[in-house]
Design a protein around this motif. Structure first.
Motif, mmCIF file in Angstrom:
data_model
loop_
_atom_site.group_PDB
_atom_site.id
_atom_site.type_symbol
_atom_site.label_atom_id
_atom_site.label_comp_id
_atom_site.label_asym_id
_atom_site.label_seq_id
_atom_site.Cartn_x
_atom_site.Cartn_y
_atom_site.Cartn_z
ATOM 1 N N ARG A 83 0.833 -1.337 -0.040
ATOM 2 C CA ARG A 83 0.115 -0.068 -0.250
ATOM 3 C C ARG A 83 1.086 1.264 -0.077
ATOM 4 O O ARG A 83 1.693 1.353 0.927
ATOM 5 N N THR A 84 0.821 2.083 -1.011
ATOM 6 C CA THR A 84 1.286 3.507 -1.002
ATOM 7 C C THR A 84 0.405 4.542 -1.417
ATOM 8 O O THR A 84 1.174 5.613 -1.126
ATOM 9 N N GLY A 85 -0.539 4.232 -1.655
ATOM 10 C CA GLY A 85 -1.639 5.570 -2.001
ATOM 11 C C GLY A 85 -1.353 5.972 -3.584
ATOM 12 O O GLY A 85 -0.215 5.719 -4.054
ATOM 13 N N ALA A 86 -2.143 6.875 -4.194
ATOM 14 C CA ALA A 86 -1.636 7.278 -5.416
ATOM 15 C C ALA A 86 -2.423 8.612 -5.521
ATOM 16 O O ALA A 86 -3.167 9.174 -4.855
ATOM 17 N N VAL A 87 -1.657 9.307 -6.582
ATOM 18 C CA VAL A 87 -1.931 10.832 -6.870
ATOM 19 C C VAL A 87 -2.275 10.731 -8.261
ATOM 20 O O VAL A 87 -1.443 10.248 -9.218
ATOM 21 N N ASP A 88 -3.357 11.363 -8.483
ATOM 22 C CA ASP A 88 -3.797 11.718 -10.009
ATOM 23 C C ASP A 88 -3.752 13.209 -10.242
ATOM 24 O O ASP A 88 -4.370 13.999 -9.583
ATOM 25 N N PHE A 89 -3.214 13.586 -11.311
ATOM 26 C CA PHE A 89 -3.355 15.218 -11.852
ATOM 27 C C PHE A 89 -3.069 15.196 -13.229
ATOM 28 O O PHE A 89 -2.801 14.368 -13.959
ATOM 29 N N GLY A 90 -3.049 16.513 -13.697
ATOM 30 C CA GLY A 90 -2.980 17.182 -14.999
ATOM 31 C C GLY A 90 -4.224 17.519 -15.663
ATOM 32 O O GLY A 90 -5.397 17.072 -15.296
ATOM 33 N N ASP A 91 -4.106 18.394 -16.656
ATOM 34 C CA ASP A 91 -5.350 18.896 -16.954
ATOM 35 C C ASP A 91 -6.349 18.254 -17.878
ATOM 36 O O ASP A 91 -7.355 18.532 -18.228
ATOM 37 N N THR A 92 -5.806 16.916 -18.251
ATOM 38 C CA THR A 92 -6.846 15.961 -18.890
ATOM 39 C C THR A 92 -6.931 14.975 -17.993
ATOM 40 O O THR A 92 -7.312 13.672 -18.668
ATOM 41 N N ARG A 93 -6.536 14.837 -16.872
ATOM 42 C CA ARG A 93 -6.890 13.616 -15.901
ATOM 43 C C ARG A 93 -7.852 13.708 -15.395
ATOM 44 O O ARG A 93 -8.888 12.615 -15.173
ATOM 45 N N HIS A 94 -9.068 14.816 -15.538
ATOM 46 C CA HIS A 94 -10.211 14.820 -15.079
ATOM 47 C C HIS A 94 -10.574 14.341 -13.666
ATOM 48 O O HIS A 94 -11.356 13.476 -13.452
ATOM 49 N N THR A 95 -9.896 15.086 -12.866
ATOM 50 C CA THR A 95 -10.084 14.649 -11.392
ATOM 51 C C THR A 95 -11.351 14.734 -10.719
ATOM 52 O O THR A 95 -11.708 13.798 -10.134
ATOM 53 N N ASP A 96 -12.109 15.879 -11.388
ATOM 54 C CA ASP A 96 -13.404 16.041 -10.906
ATOM 55 C C ASP A 96 -14.417 14.651 -11.124
ATOM 56 O O ASP A 96 -14.852 14.520 -10.256
ATOM 57 N N LEU A 97 -14.156 14.109 -12.223
ATOM 58 C CA LEU A 97 -15.002 13.065 -12.658
ATOM 59 C C LEU A 97 -14.550 11.718 -11.812
ATOM 60 O O LEU A 97 -15.350 10.821 -11.456
ATOM 61 N N LEU A 98 -13.102 11.486 -11.623
ATOM 62 C CA LEU A 98 -12.591 10.454 -10.953
ATOM 63 C C LEU A 98 -12.949 10.606 -9.519
ATOM 64 O O LEU A 98 -13.964 9.421 -9.058
ATOM 65 N N ALA A 99 -13.240 11.868 -8.854
ATOM 66 C CA ALA A 99 -13.451 12.100 -7.339
ATOM 67 C C ALA A 99 -15.271 11.873 -7.551
ATOM 68 O O ALA A 99 -15.591 11.296 -6.626
ATOM 69 N N GLU A 100 -15.841 12.094 -8.426
ATOM 70 C CA GLU A 100 -17.357 11.752 -8.442
ATOM 71 C C GLU A 100 -17.445 10.414 -8.538
ATOM 72 O O GLU A 100 -18.405 9.832 -7.832
#
Length: 381
Positions: A83-100
């Protein structure tokens, strides 16, 4: 008792054998080299386990797969996911959709602005807000393959034949199949599961599949990916970082980069990262040369200088790996007349391994089904 022949001893094939023997089925696994060998897609000790998909189906399937991973780890007494956790970012990663999607499915997560993210993970240079989910981690692929095959063989219902190159799968007039090797040896069985990964394009013409089924298959594209390990700046005497590193997915414009803490095969001394689908297209696994290009090395060094200040931008280890892609990156998991295909996982299949085995076993035994999106047979009826 039904005898199943599994072609391929990577993650999908090993998982199929494990699932079938757990149900009391007999299995012969045929592997052209050795299990989890470095010419395929399941070698090494570092693959990403993550929940983040801009597609609810896949996130839900990761949740199902995690339950199977937990069960396998408990029964084998072996840690397979760190277990390490993960970060997602970038202007085309659509983090708002992932969070939803995380909110809907029930995956623990947090969204941080750039300043808060930089404070928590100073080893990154984030260019957007960041989605964090703590239950992500790193899969030891090779250990997973050997663990599942060992568990299968411990039942007394499985055998694994290595250096066994399949050249033909033929239907017997009396029912079932005969599978022939390059040396003329043969194995007979009632069902066949093909989990050949990058070798699938070469095998298709030898599988005795109905013409309509073959015509309905998506176009398979095999890529030879290139991954680089770069050392941590704050490393201790053993090369381990004093600051924990998560896995990451970064999508900005057309550049899609992924990374994770390097595993045992790179001494745990650096971050492994690559451009997703940045490798050259080859016809099949038979055409791979294992070569790293100067162009890709320079590209990833430049990337590290810009976005990974916590690394020394000098590769100390490099490797290649095969991705077998479909045009929309969906899996192909289907059955026709006793033959099951579980392949073409488009570079993101490792995290689903035990679930892929369940799907293969369900189709082979008729005990269950798979998501319609992964089946191609419907187009032939």
């Amino acid at each position: 008792m039904t005898h199943h022949i599994v072609i391929g001893a990577g993650l999908a094939g090993a998982a199929a054998a494990y699932s079938l023997t757990a149900r009391g089925e007999d299995v012969t696994v045929l592997e052209r080299h050795t299990p989890a060998n470095d010419r395929g897609s399941s070698h090494g000790s570092a693959r990403i386990f993550r929940y983040a998909y801009p597609d609810r189906l896949y996130t839900e399937l990761v949740v199902r797969a995690r339950e199977l991973w937990d069960d396998l780890e408990a029964k084998s007494g072996t840690e397979l996911i760190t277990r390490t956790g993960a970060v997602d970012f970038g202007d085309t990663r659509h983090t708002d959709l992932l969070a939803e999607i995380f909110e809907d499915v029930g995956v623990e997560h947090e969204v941080l602005d750039q300043a808060r993210a930089a404070e928590r993970w100073p080893q990154f240079a984030f260019d957007t807000e960041v989605l964090w989910h703590p239950d992500a981690g790193v899969i030891d692929a090779e250990t997973t393959v050997t663990t599942m095959l060992d568990r299968a063989m411990d039942t007394g219902r499985a055998r694994v034949l290595t250096d066994w190159t399949v050249t033909e799968v033929a239907r017997r007039s009396a029912g079932g199949f005969s599978v022939t090797s390059a040396t003329g040896k043969s194995v007979e069985g009632d069902r066949v599961i093909v989990a050949a990964g990058g070798w699938l394009p070469d095998l298709l013409g030898d599988l005795d599949l109905p013409e309509g089924f073959v015509d309905a298959l998506p176009k398979f594209e095999v890529r030879q990916e290139q991954a680089f390990h770069m050392p941590y700046r704050d490393a201790d005497a053993d090369g381990r970082p004093s600051t924990p590193w998560p896995t990451f997915i970064h999508k900005s414009g057309e550049m899609f980069t992924y990374g994770l803490p390097g595993g045992r095969d790179a001494g745990f001394a650096g971050q492994k990262f690559a451009q997703f689908n940045g490798g050259k297209v080859i016809g099949s696994a038979l055409e791979q040369d294992g070569q790293i290009t100067d162009e890709m090395r320079t590209r990833m060094i430049d990337y590290a200088k810009r976005y990974l200040p916590g690394l020394v931008p000098e590769p100390y280890a490099e490797t290649t790996c095969l991705f077998t892609n479909t045009p929309n990156e969906d899996f192909v998991i289907d059955e026709v007349d006793g033959l099951v295909i579980v392949s073409a996982c488009s570079g993101h299949g490792a995290k689903f391994a035990p679930l892929l085995g369940e799907f293969a076993a369900d189709l082979a035994t008729g005990a269950g089904d798979v998501p319609d999106r992964f089946r191609v047979g419907a187009a032939t009826t």
